[in-house]
Design an enzyme around this catalytic site. Structure first.
Site, PDB file in Angstrom:
ATOM      1  N   SER A 155     -43.643 -50.591 -89.955  1.00  0.00           N
ATOM      2  CA  SER A 155     -42.685 -49.889 -90.825  1.00  0.00           C
ATOM      3  C   SER A 155     -43.021 -48.401 -90.805  1.00  0.00           C
ATOM      4  CB  SER A 155     -42.830 -50.406 -92.260  1.00  0.00           C
ATOM      5  OG  SER A 155     -42.259 -49.503 -93.176  1.00  0.00           O
ATOM      6  N   TYR A 181     -49.035 -51.479 -99.043  1.00  0.00           N
ATOM      7  CA  TYR A 181     -48.040 -51.846 -98.028  1.00  0.00           C
ATOM      8  C   TYR A 181     -48.197 -50.954 -96.792  1.00  0.00           C
ATOM      9  CZ  TYR A 181     -43.504 -52.648 -95.749  1.00  0.00           C
ATOM     10  OH  TYR A 181     -42.512 -52.952 -94.837  1.00  0.00           O
TER      11      TYR A 181
HETATM   12  N1  LIG Z   1     -35.946 -54.407 -94.400  1.00  0.00           N
HETATM   13  C1  LIG Z   1     -36.431 -53.211 -94.156  1.00  0.00           C
HETATM   14  O1  LIG Z   1     -35.847 -52.169 -94.543  1.00  0.00           O
HETATM   15  C2  LIG Z   1     -37.733 -53.055 -93.417  1.00  0.00           C
HETATM   16  C3  LIG Z   1     -38.213 -51.767 -93.144  1.00  0.00           C
HETATM   17  C4  LIG Z   1     -39.403 -51.626 -92.475  1.00  0.00           C
HETATM   18  C5  LIG Z   1     -40.120 -52.741 -92.056  1.00  0.00           C
HETATM   19  N2  LIG Z   1     -39.640 -53.991 -92.352  1.00  0.00           N
HETATM   20  C6  LIG Z   1     -40.448 -55.138 -91.913  1.00  0.00           C
HETATM   21  O2  LIG Z   1     -39.612 -56.100 -91.321  1.00  0.00           O
HETATM   22  C7  LIG Z   1     -40.212 -57.396 -91.426  1.00  0.00           C
HETATM   23  C8  LIG Z   1     -39.147 -58.407 -91.850  1.00  0.00           C
HETATM   24  O3  LIG Z   1     -38.736 -58.118 -93.168  1.00  0.00           O
HETATM   25  P1  LIG Z   1     -37.271 -58.365 -93.703  1.00  0.00           P
HETATM   26  O4  LIG Z   1     -36.709 -57.043 -94.050  1.00  0.00           O
HETATM   27  O5  LIG Z   1     -36.529 -59.245 -92.786  1.00  0.00           O
HETATM   28  O6  LIG Z   1     -37.597 -59.092 -95.090  1.00  0.00           O
HETATM   29  P2  LIG Z   1     -37.334 -60.588 -95.586  1.00  0.00           P
HETATM   30  O7  LIG Z   1     -35.923 -60.963 -95.441  1.00  0.00           O
HETATM   31  O8  LIG Z   1     -37.974 -60.646 -96.942  1.00  0.00           O
HETATM   32  O9  LIG Z   1     -38.173 -61.445 -94.562  1.00  0.00           O
HETATM   33  C9  LIG Z   1     -39.563 -61.546 -94.625  1.00  0.00           C
HETATM   34  C10 LIG Z   1     -39.970 -62.917 -94.161  1.00  0.00           C
HETATM   35  O10 LIG Z   1     -41.397 -63.011 -94.235  1.00  0.00           O
HETATM   36  C11 LIG Z   1     -41.700 -64.293 -94.757  1.00  0.00           C
HETATM   37  N3  LIG Z   1     -43.018 -64.323 -95.395  1.00  0.00           N
HETATM   38  C12 LIG Z   1     -43.438 -63.617 -96.465  1.00  0.00           C
HETATM   39  N4  LIG Z   1     -44.689 -63.985 -96.802  1.00  0.00           N
HETATM   40  C13 LIG Z   1     -45.058 -64.951 -95.911  1.00  0.00           C
HETATM   41  C14 LIG Z   1     -46.222 -65.738 -95.739  1.00  0.00           C
HETATM   42  N5  LIG Z   1     -47.285 -65.640 -96.564  1.00  0.00           N
HETATM   43  N6  LIG Z   1     -46.268 -66.619 -94.712  1.00  0.00           N
HETATM   44  C15 LIG Z   1     -45.211 -66.761 -93.889  1.00  0.00           C
HETATM   45  N7  LIG Z   1     -44.071 -66.056 -94.013  1.00  0.00           N
HETATM   46  C16 LIG Z   1     -43.997 -65.166 -95.014  1.00  0.00           C
HETATM   47  C17 LIG Z   1     -40.601 -64.563 -95.775  1.00  0.00           C
HETATM   48  O11 LIG Z   1     -40.570 -65.932 -96.050  1.00  0.00           O
HETATM   49  P3  LIG Z   1     -40.177 -66.519 -97.495  1.00  0.00           P
HETATM   50  O12 LIG Z   1     -38.695 -66.688 -97.421  1.00  0.00           O
HETATM   51  O13 LIG Z   1     -40.937 -67.797 -97.583  1.00  0.00           O
HETATM   52  O14 LIG Z   1     -40.613 -65.516 -98.528  1.00  0.00           O
HETATM   53  C18 LIG Z   1     -39.393 -64.048 -95.030  1.00  0.00           C
HETATM   54  O15 LIG Z   1     -38.851 -65.044 -94.180  1.00  0.00           O
HETATM   55  C19 LIG Z   1     -41.370 -57.239 -92.409  1.00  0.00           C
HETATM   56  O16 LIG Z   1     -42.592 -57.209 -91.698  1.00  0.00           O
HETATM   57  C20 LIG Z   1     -41.117 -55.897 -93.060  1.00  0.00           C
HETATM   58  O17 LIG Z   1     -42.302 -55.264 -93.498  1.00  0.00           O
HETATM   59  C21 LIG Z   1     -38.471 -54.165 -92.995  1.00  0.00           C
END
Ligand SMILES: NC(=O)c1ccc[n+]([C@@H]2O[C@H](COP(=O)([O-])OP(=O)(O)OC[C@H]3O[C@@H](n4cnc5c(N)ncnc54)[C@H](OP(=O)(O)O)[C@@H]3O)[C@@H](O)[C@H]2O)c1
Length: 310
Positions: A155, A181
């Site tokens: 990120s 984070y």
């Molecule tokens: N969205 C943004 O703006 C953004 C920006 C920068 C970076 N990112 C990065 O992108 C990646 C994906 O995020 P997203 O935006 O798609 O968010 P999201 O929809 O919340 O997806 C995150 C996923 O991680 C899973 N997860 C969380 N804790 C876990 C654990 N202990 N073991 C296994 N799985 C786990 C969640 O599963 P559950 O459903 O079980 O909670 C969910 O499926 C992350 O690494 C995030 O830091 C996102």
């Protein structure tokens, strides 16, 4: 600098147009929601045999995705026993591991049984353990096809938080949800740097990326004032999408590119955003910070984390 023809607005499907991933095996953590789901669908639609690793597998595989090729396995990244179970059961060559799952801005300091701060444990340590545990399967795929790939979703938040070697777990400094984070996301880039160095001879490439800003479940712990400051919520508490926000399909494009596109074959140890390699910027609001690419810190972190796995 590595460049591709794709802009920040390209979707995961668009960056894989014309790419045939038949016969390739891909494992994606957090593949049931947000960016992970879009990445899984795009890679599966390009022909890959995709497995998503999720905390709560759903009852019916038809709920998982648009294609029948997506399988699921159980994984809790914050529990090293769960990571070990997945590793022990994995029995196939692995062409790409996408370390995508993550949590953000947990309000109070929480630790795992191993004493790791929860954001660092989930976003970094669990993925480190998984990648290390699956190394032989990645190397096997690389021996057959010439290359295997580790893709680590970081990120832009990494820019504000170098690794604190004296207090990685926030035991002595005050816990700050954003610093925790950011540090975990710096650790993610360093995972790609470390793997890039150590596994080059095995044919395994490793790269990290920033997907951009996307409304997903990730923001669930972000308070309303912060959401308003980001321009992502109006005064009435309704979610809004500023111009710079991407759709989930656009946010997943750099992951899909790095996991599956021939355009980045042989590229390793780098950080991408908007489908391009990012510039190294010391004090900027964009690009990759030098502290995240520092090879000595990557080596230190690799050894530090290995102590809890050996
Ligand atoms: N969205 C943004 O703006 C953004 C920006 C920068 C970076 N990112 C990065 O992108 C990646 C994906 O995020 P997203 O935006 O798609 O968010 P999201 O929809 O919340 O997806 C995150 C996923 O991680 C899973 N997860 C969380 N804790 C876990 C654990 N202990 N073991 C296994 N799985 C786990 C969640 O599963 P559950 O459903 O079980 O909670 C969910 O499926 C992350 O690494 C995030 O830091 C996102």
């Amino acid at each position: 600098m590595i460049t591709t023809p794709f802009t920040a607005r390209a979707t995961a499907a668009e960056v894989l147009t014309g790419t045939d991933l038949s016969g390739r095996t891909v494992l994606i953590t957090g593949g049931s929601s947000g960016l992970g789901r879009e990445t899984a669908h795009a890679l599966a639609d390009a022909g890959a045999d995709v497995t998503i690793a999720v905390r709560k597998p759903v009852a019916s595989p038809t709920q998982v995705g648009r294609t029948a090729r997506i399988r699921q396995v159980e994984l809790d990244l914050a529990d090293l026993k769960s990571v070990r179970r997945l590793v022990e059961h994995w029995n196939r060559p692995l062409d790409a591991l996408v370390a995508n799952a993550g949590i953000m801005a947990i309000p109070t300091r929480r630790v795992t049984p191993e004493g790791w701060e929860l954001q660092l444990a989930t976003n970094y340590l669990g993925h480190f353990a998984l990648a290390r545990g699956l190394h032989s399967h990645l190397a096997h795929a690389a021996a057959v096809r010439g290359e295997a790939r580790l893709v680590v979703v970081s990120s832009g938040a990494h820019r504000n938080a170098p690794i604190d070697r004296e207090d990685l777990q926030f035991e002595y400094r005050a816990y700050d949800r954003w610093a925790a984070y950011g540090q975990s996301k710096t650790a993610d880039v360093l995972l790609a740097v470390g793997a890039g160095q150590r596994w080059a001879a095995d044919g395994i490439v490793a790269n990290a990326l920033n997907p951009g800003f996307i409304n997903t479940g990730l923001q669930r712990h972000v308070d309303d004032d912060t959401m308003r400051a980001l321009g992502a919520m109006d005064e009435e508490g309704n979610l809004i999408e500023p111009d710079y926000y991407k759709t989930p399909a656009q946010g997943a494009s750099t992951s899909a590119l790095l996991a599956g596109s021939p355009l980045v074959a042989g590229v390793t140890g780098r950080y991408f955003e908007d489908n391009q390699e990012a510039a190294v910027v010391a004090d900027g609001g964009h690009g990759v910070a030098p502290h995240a690419l520092d090879e000595a810190t990557a080596e230190w972190l690799w050894l530090y984390a290995s102590r809890d796995l050996d």
